[in-house]
Design an enzyme around this catalytic site. Structure first.
Site, PDB file in Angstrom:
ATOM      1  N   ASP A  78       4.113  -3.763  -5.581  1.00 22.85           N
ATOM      2  CA  ASP A  78       4.456  -5.383  -4.839  1.00 22.85           C
ATOM      3  C   ASP A  78       6.261  -4.899  -5.028  1.00 22.85           C
ATOM      4  O   ASP A  78       6.950  -5.566  -4.531  1.00 22.85           O
ATOM      5  CB  ASP A  78       4.021  -6.584  -6.113  1.00 22.85           C
ATOM      6  CG  ASP A  78       2.952  -7.164  -6.444  1.00 22.85           C
ATOM      7  OD1 ASP A  78       2.150  -6.764  -4.977  1.00 22.85           O
ATOM      8  OD2 ASP A  78       2.153  -7.457  -6.760  1.00 22.85           O
ATOM      9  N   GLU A 134       0.659  -0.988  -0.248  1.00 20.00           N
ATOM     10  CA  GLU A 134       0.068  -0.152  -0.157  1.00 20.00           C
ATOM     11  C   GLU A 134       1.011   0.923  -0.571  1.00 20.00           C
ATOM     12  O   GLU A 134       0.778   2.801  -0.663  1.00 20.00           O
ATOM     13  CB  GLU A 134      -0.954   0.644   1.418  1.00 20.00           C
ATOM     14  CG  GLU A 134      -2.075  -1.064   1.179  1.00 20.00           C
ATOM     15  CD  GLU A 134      -2.800  -1.030   0.315  1.00 20.00           C
ATOM     16  OE1 GLU A 134      -3.369   0.168  -0.623  1.00 20.00           O
ATOM     17  OE2 GLU A 134      -3.221  -2.089  -0.654  1.00 20.00           O
TER      18      GLU A 134
HETATM   19 ZN   LIG Z   1      -2.833  -2.093  -4.941  1.00 19.38          ZN
END
Ligand SMILES: [Zn+2]
Length: 416
Positions: free
Chosen positions: A361, A280
């Site tokens: 990611d 996030e």
């Molecule tokens: Zn995401």
């Protein structure tokens, strides 16, 4: 000219509906074909039962989406070319021959009400039949109703001023009304972003400060390491409505906060939560939120400029089944019809969003642990019954997140 617009609209409405149906059918058949076996990469972590549950859940949801697409297309055709909007306008014109702004607001609200009567049964079915059957629903009909009332009241309280501002500017602000409206709209959105987490979200959910000291310390360390300041860590009672788990960032500037669903905290261990949070944070560090807001402002600018031109073209009304020209009719027609014209941009937006997910990611892999993120994702896929085998074309068209297998194999590359 009316015939050109009418023809284009009918053509696009039919084509986009057929594309939706075709993609939905493909997705169901792909998911069902791969139902017999857990994909190799997940064999050790996901049981055949869980895999099959996900397949059936995805199929049930997609079937509902297919029916909804057909009903929505028929309703849109009935409201526009079928004369529904004109009928609504006629009724209000009889009741309220003068007072154009108030009449406009009432016509728009009536049109929205008609659309929501169609949406509601689908939402109800999704919650109380599909989610219930797969064990996700935690809502009672009473809660559904009270949410509906609350949503409508909040929508009215926030929407009415902006609607009146729009109609007032359209009527009296001259040629560049659309530019002023765009400014008002942009400011309104920025204010909403700032006040939503503190004033609006708490109307629907309970937010309590994160208490787990150990977890809190880990998170604070990660936040500091990433140079991120938040206005606090909160736990949201997501479990009151659904057992799906999630985590998110919300707010803007100084009202920024980190929110964890209680369901997520229950299921993931500290390392996994840290990895999810790092993902996030990646979104923030890559300015995905800001970019999205800028894009939204750009799109609304172009849209309003276009509407500023269309509003003076008689064929815009007659071509879409409206015989009596008015500012509010232009607005409501534009809002209802533009999604049909924009539908084919969906895959572009989805692919942009998936690119953002890979960037987040990547950030998580570099600032926390790719291995823990994989473990967390597998748990989330399993517990949310997200299918591991979406139809590739369906996924490319709609999905904001990359398919599980691709995402996990990319993350696995960091650890090997
Ligand atoms: Zn995401």
């Amino acid at each position: 000219m009316p015939s050109v617009l009418t023809f284009t609209f009918i053509f696009l409405l039919i084509t986009t509906t057929l594309i939706r149906l075709w993609l939905g059918r493909r997705h169901i058949s792909y998911v069902q074909t791969h139902r017999k076996q857990v994909p190799a990469a997940f064999e050790n972590n996901i049981t055949l039962d869980a895999h099959q549950k996900a397949a059936d859940y995805a199929s049930a949801k997609t079937r509902l989406v297919i029916i909804e697409a057909v009903v929505a297309a028929l309703l849109l055709a009935a409201l526009t070319l079928g004369g529904g909007l004109q009928l609504i306008d006629d009724i209000w014109r009889n009741l309220l021959p003068t007072q154009e702004i108030i009449r406009g607001a009432l016509v728009i609200c009536s049109a929205l009400l008609v659309s929501s009567f169609i949406d509601l049964p689908f939402e109800y079915y999704k919650t109380f039949v599909i989610d219930e059957k797969f064990g996700f629903n935690k809502m009672t009909p009473a809660m559904f109703l009270s949410d509906l009332v609350k949503h409508s009241l909040v929508g009215l309280a926030l929407g009415a001023p902006i609607l009146f501002a729009a109609l007032w500017l359209m009527q009296g602000a001259g040629q560049y009304w659309w530019l002023y409206l765009w400014l008002v709209w942009s400011v309104f959105n920025l204010v909403m972003l700032a006040v939503y987490p503190t004033f609006i979200a708490p109307l629907f959910n309970k937010f309590s400060p994160l208490k787990d000291e150990n977890l809190k310390q880990r998170i604070e360390t990660l936040l500091t390491k990433c140079g991120f300041k938040s206005q606090g860590l909160f736990v949201m009672d997501g479990s009151a409505r659904s057992s799906h788990g999630n985590a998110y960032f919300t707010g803007f500037g100084s009202s920024k906060r980190v929110v964890f669903f209680d369901t997520l905290l229950e299921r993931l261990n500290v390392d996994e939560i840290e990895a999810v949070l790092a993902h996030e944070l990646g979104h923030f560090k890559h300015h995905h939120v800001i970019k999205r807001i800028v894009l939204m402002f750009l799109v609304s600018f172009l849209g309003l400029a276009l509407l500023g031109w269309l509003i003076n073209q008689p064929w815009f009304y007659t071509g879409l089944g409206v015989t009596q020209k008015s500012d509010y009719m232009a607005l409501v027609l534009f809002l209802m019809v533009s999604p049909v014209f924009l539908f084919l941009l969906r895959p572009i937006m989805a692919s942009y969003s998936r690119k953002n997910e890979f960037e987040a990611d990547d950030y998580a892999a570099n600032h926390a642990s790719a291995k823990e993120l994989v473990k967390a994702l597998v748990k989330l896929y399993r517990d949310n019954a997200s299918t591991l085998t979406p139809d590739p074309l369906h996924s490319a068209f709609y999905d904001s997140h990359p398919p599980a297998s691709i995402r996990i194999s990319k993350l696995a590359a960091y650890t090997s």
